[in-house]
Scaffold this motif. Structure first.
Motif, PDB file in Angstrom:
ATOM      1  N   THR A 179       0.857  -1.181   0.000  1.00  0.00           N
ATOM      2  CA  THR A 179       0.000   0.000   0.000  1.00  0.00           C
ATOM      3  C   THR A 179       0.892   1.229   0.000  1.00  0.00           C
ATOM      4  OG1 THR A 179      -1.757  -1.140   1.207  1.00  0.00           O
ATOM      5  CG2 THR A 179      -1.800   1.263   1.221  1.00  0.00           C
ATOM      6  N   VAL A 180       0.726   2.077  -1.011  1.00  0.00           N
ATOM      7  CA  VAL A 180       1.568   3.255  -1.184  1.00  0.00           C
ATOM      8  C   VAL A 180       0.664   4.466  -1.397  1.00  0.00           C
ATOM      9  CG1 VAL A 180       3.402   4.334  -2.534  1.00  0.00           C
ATOM     10  CG2 VAL A 180       3.373   1.850  -2.258  1.00  0.00           C
ATOM     11  N   ALA A 181       0.757   5.427  -0.508  1.00  0.00           N
ATOM     12  CA  ALA A 181      -0.039   6.651  -0.600  1.00  0.00           C
ATOM     13  C   ALA A 181      -1.528   6.334  -0.775  1.00  0.00           C
ATOM     14  CB  ALA A 181       0.457   7.532  -1.741  1.00  0.00           C
ATOM     15  N   GLY A 182      -1.976   5.316  -0.073  1.00  0.00           N
ATOM     16  CA  GLY A 182      -3.375   4.931  -0.135  1.00  0.00           C
ATOM     17  C   GLY A 182      -3.744   4.065  -1.316  1.00  0.00           C
ATOM     18  N   ASN A 183      -2.786   3.775  -2.183  1.00  0.00           N
ATOM     19  CA  ASN A 183      -3.034   2.939  -3.360  1.00  0.00           C
ATOM     20  C   ASN A 183      -2.495   1.533  -3.130  1.00  0.00           C
ATOM     21  OD1 ASN A 183      -3.900   5.158  -5.254  1.00  0.00           O
ATOM     22  ND2 ASN A 183      -1.820   5.854  -4.840  1.00  0.00           N
ATOM     23  N   THR A 184      -3.200   0.542  -3.648  1.00  0.00           N
ATOM     24  CA  THR A 184      -2.660  -0.817  -3.695  1.00  0.00           C
ATOM     25  C   THR A 184      -1.828  -0.952  -4.951  1.00  0.00           C
ATOM     26  OG1 THR A 184      -4.574  -1.703  -2.525  1.00  0.00           O
ATOM     27  CG2 THR A 184      -3.227  -3.270  -3.743  1.00  0.00           C
ATOM     28  N   VAL A 185      -0.562  -1.343  -4.767  1.00  0.00           N
ATOM     29  CA  VAL A 185       0.376  -1.433  -5.892  1.00  0.00           C
ATOM     30  C   VAL A 185       1.027  -2.807  -5.879  1.00  0.00           C
ATOM     31  CG1 VAL A 185       2.410  -0.447  -7.012  1.00  0.00           C
ATOM     32  CG2 VAL A 185       0.839   1.046  -5.732  1.00  0.00           C
ATOM     33  N   ASP A 186       1.021  -3.472  -7.023  1.00  0.00           N
ATOM     34  CA  ASP A 186       1.740  -4.733  -7.189  1.00  0.00           C
ATOM     35  C   ASP A 186       3.084  -4.454  -7.840  1.00  0.00           C
ATOM     36  OD1 ASP A 186      -0.335  -6.105  -6.102  1.00  0.00           O
ATOM     37  OD2 ASP A 186      -1.002  -7.061  -7.956  1.00  0.00           O
ATOM     38  N   PHE A 187       4.129  -5.061  -7.283  1.00  0.00           N
ATOM     39  CA  PHE A 187       5.479  -4.912  -7.799  1.00  0.00           C
ATOM     40  C   PHE A 187       6.010  -6.271  -8.231  1.00  0.00           C
ATOM     41  CE2 PHE A 187       4.888  -1.572  -4.678  1.00  0.00           C
ATOM     42  CZ  PHE A 187       5.489  -0.458  -5.241  1.00  0.00           C
ATOM     43  N   PHE A 188       6.820  -6.280  -9.275  1.00  0.00           N
ATOM     44  CA  PHE A 188       7.593  -7.477  -9.595  1.00  0.00           C
ATOM     45  C   PHE A 188       8.941  -7.045 -10.159  1.00  0.00           C
ATOM     46  CE2 PHE A 188       4.354  -6.887 -12.947  1.00  0.00           C
ATOM     47  CZ  PHE A 188       5.132  -6.643 -14.069  1.00  0.00           C
ATOM     48  N   GLY A 189       9.945  -7.895  -9.927  1.00  0.00           N
ATOM     49  CA  GLY A 189      11.289  -7.523 -10.345  1.00  0.00           C
ATOM     50  C   GLY A 189      12.156  -8.731 -10.590  1.00  0.00           C
ATOM     51  N   VAL A 190      13.351  -8.473 -11.078  1.00  0.00           N
ATOM     52  CA  VAL A 190      14.319  -9.545 -11.356  1.00  0.00           C
ATOM     53  C   VAL A 190      15.683  -9.162 -10.817  1.00  0.00           C
ATOM     54  CG1 VAL A 190      13.180 -10.505 -13.396  1.00  0.00           C
ATOM     55  CG2 VAL A 190      14.784  -8.588 -13.664  1.00  0.00           C
ATOM     56  N   ASN A 191      16.475 -10.185 -10.541  1.00  0.00           N
ATOM     57  CA  ASN A 191      17.882 -10.000 -10.194  1.00  0.00           C
ATOM     58  C   ASN A 191      18.642  -9.554 -11.449  1.00  0.00           C
ATOM     59  OD1 ASN A 191      20.363 -10.169  -8.810  1.00  0.00           O
ATOM     60  ND2 ASN A 191      19.726 -12.005  -7.706  1.00  0.00           N
ATOM     61  N   ASP A 192      19.917  -9.269 -11.320  1.00  0.00           N
ATOM     62  CA  ASP A 192      20.671  -8.600 -12.372  1.00  0.00           C
ATOM     63  C   ASP A 192      20.687  -9.375 -13.685  1.00  0.00           C
ATOM     64  OD1 ASP A 192      22.313  -6.994 -13.830  1.00  0.00           O
ATOM     65  OD2 ASP A 192      24.073  -7.212 -12.559  1.00  0.00           O
ATOM     66  N   ALA A 193      20.024  -8.811 -14.689  1.00  0.00           N
ATOM     67  CA  ALA A 193      19.977  -9.441 -16.011  1.00  0.00           C
ATOM     68  C   ALA A 193      21.322  -9.375 -16.714  1.00  0.00           C
ATOM     69  CB  ALA A 193      18.904  -8.769 -16.865  1.00  0.00           C
ATOM     70  N   HIS A 194      22.189  -8.440 -16.310  1.00  0.00           N
ATOM     71  CA  HIS A 194      23.511  -8.340 -16.936  1.00  0.00           C
ATOM     72  C   HIS A 194      24.352  -9.573 -16.633  1.00  0.00           C
ATOM     73  CE1 HIS A 194      26.846  -6.295 -18.802  1.00  0.00           C
ATOM     74  NE2 HIS A 194      27.592  -6.426 -17.721  1.00  0.00           N
ATOM     75  N   ARG A 195      24.066 -10.230 -15.509  1.00  0.00           N
ATOM     76  CA  ARG A 195      24.770 -11.453 -15.134  1.00  0.00           C
ATOM     77  C   ARG A 195      23.928 -12.699 -15.398  1.00  0.00           C
ATOM     78  NH1 ARG A 195      29.297 -11.262 -11.940  1.00  0.00           N
ATOM     79  NH2 ARG A 195      30.440  -9.320 -12.320  1.00  0.00           N
ATOM     80  N   ASP A 196      22.806 -12.524 -16.063  1.00  0.00           N
ATOM     81  CA  ASP A 196      21.876 -13.632 -16.326  1.00  0.00           C
ATOM     82  C   ASP A 196      21.350 -14.243 -15.032  1.00  0.00           C
ATOM     83  OD1 ASP A 196      22.057 -13.471 -19.162  1.00  0.00           O
ATOM     84  OD2 ASP A 196      23.953 -14.554 -19.102  1.00  0.00           O
ATOM     85  N   TRP A 197      21.196 -13.416 -14.008  1.00  0.00           N
ATOM     86  CA  TRP A 197      20.616 -13.866 -12.746  1.00  0.00           C
ATOM     87  C   TRP A 197      19.100 -13.685 -12.729  1.00  0.00           C
ATOM     88  CZ3 TRP A 197      24.580 -10.757  -9.301  1.00  0.00           C
ATOM     89  CH2 TRP A 197      25.834 -11.369  -9.390  1.00  0.00           C
ATOM     90  N   ASP A 198      18.551 -13.111 -13.789  1.00  0.00           N
ATOM     91  CA  ASP A 198      17.108 -12.891 -13.856  1.00  0.00           C
ATOM     92  C   ASP A 198      16.368 -14.196 -14.104  1.00  0.00           C
ATOM     93  OD1 ASP A 198      18.527 -12.409 -16.512  1.00  0.00           O
ATOM     94  OD2 ASP A 198      16.460 -12.726 -17.186  1.00  0.00           O
TER      95      ASP A 198
END
Length: 313
Positions: free
Chosen positions: A175-194
């Motif tokens: 919850t950010v500033a009253g909004n529901t926010v979904d996040f997704f991410g990856v580890n470093d793609a430069h090292r192919d850790w994604d």
């Protein structure tokens, strides 16, 4: 009466001297001045679900922190006065085995502000001397015998003391500033850790899809496969770092290298990424640091971004 005679300098020597003087001046500027000209870039992008309250996002990247870099630490700490709703940290925080000392001094004022982060390779392994000309041959290669950094200590600091959320090959709902926010991410793609393949299940675990929930993608290295994958997964905006904005740029032209396959015109700043039938805002930070082995910035000031996300029309 004898006439005085003499020879003027050869035009080629004059030109060579002028080029040499310009090179020295550029080096003095890039090494001694510009790398300390920390800049806040302010942008606005429509990315939130209709009816959402705006979210002020402080995007920080590529600090490459060494313990003696007090000017950078003081500047980063001062950004807490902006009172952002969210901090997005796109990695490469550490630039020295004792870099966490400086990271603590920089980020302690942000405790309690919602934040998310992903790793760059320099959150895991230390920097090493490199020939800068090799960047013109393509993205840099991994070191043969890298120095391992204390990533676990940094992650504990981010998660337990600051309250930030780790998005390395993961998803989260905040919850950010009253909004529901979904996040997704990856580890470093430069090292192919994604691991893009892990994200659909991680996103599904957050709950049933909801058109009223904003989705933000976070990556360190903005490789095209990551940006395309995030766009296909429904990201409403994407954050990346890694490129240093080119670090040494050509005035009036911009980045000469990006150290990944993103188009050079999108190597820094706010732009639009399109894939399939979707187009989303993409913010690539030029970062606020540099390797201790390449202490220079030219026509590319160290930066953070205050990006205000607003509702889509």
């Amino acid at each position: 009466m004898p006439v005085a005679s003499g020879r003027s300098a050869h035009p080629a020597l004059i030109a060579l001297g002028a080029v040499g003087a310009a090179g020295v001046a550029a080096a003095v500027w890039g090494i001694g001045i510009e790398r300390y000209l920390f800049t806040l870039r302010e942008e606005t992008a429509p990315a939130l679900a209709p009816g959402s309250a705006p979210i002020r996002v402080l995007h920080i990247s590529d600090a490459h922190m060494a313990p003696w870099q007090h000017r950078k630490q003081d500047w980063l700490a001062s950004l807490a006065q902006l009172k952002p709703d969210l901090v997005v940290n796109t990695g490469d925080n550490l630039g020295h085995r004792d870099g966490l000392e400086g990271i603590r001094r920089s980020f302690d004022p942000f405790a309690g502000i919602p934040g998310v982060f992903v790793h760059g390779s320099n959150d895991v392994v230390g920097p090493s001397p490199r020939n800068p000309l090799r960047y013109f041959l393509g993205p840099s290669k991994k070191q043969q015998e890298p120095e391992t950094l204390d990533t676990e200590a940094m992650d504990r600091y981010f998660t337990e003391e600051l309250g930030w959320t780790d998005l390395d090959n993961a998803a989260a709902r905040l919850t950010v500033a009253g909004n529901t926010v979904d996040f997704f991410g990856v580890n470093d793609a430069h090292r192919d850790w994604d691991r893009l393949d892990l994200l659909p299940a991680a996103i599904s675990d957050l709950g049933a899809p909801d058109a009223g929930i904003t989705k933000l993608g976070v990556t360190h290295a903005p490789y095209q496969r990551i940006l395309n994958g995030f766009t296909s997964l429904g990201a409403d905006a994407i954050f990346g770092g890694h490129t240093h904005g080119g670090q040494v740029c050509l005035p009036g032209y911009g980045a000469l290298v990006a150290n990944c396959d993103i188009p050079l015109k999108q190597a820094k700043g706010l732009s639009t990424w399109s894939h399939g039938a979707r187009s989303v805002p993409l913010n690539v930070s030029a970062g606020c640091g540099h390797s201790i082995y390449a202490p220079v910035r030219f026509a590319c000031r160290p930066e953070a971004t205050l990006l205000t996300l607003t509702p889509r029309a």
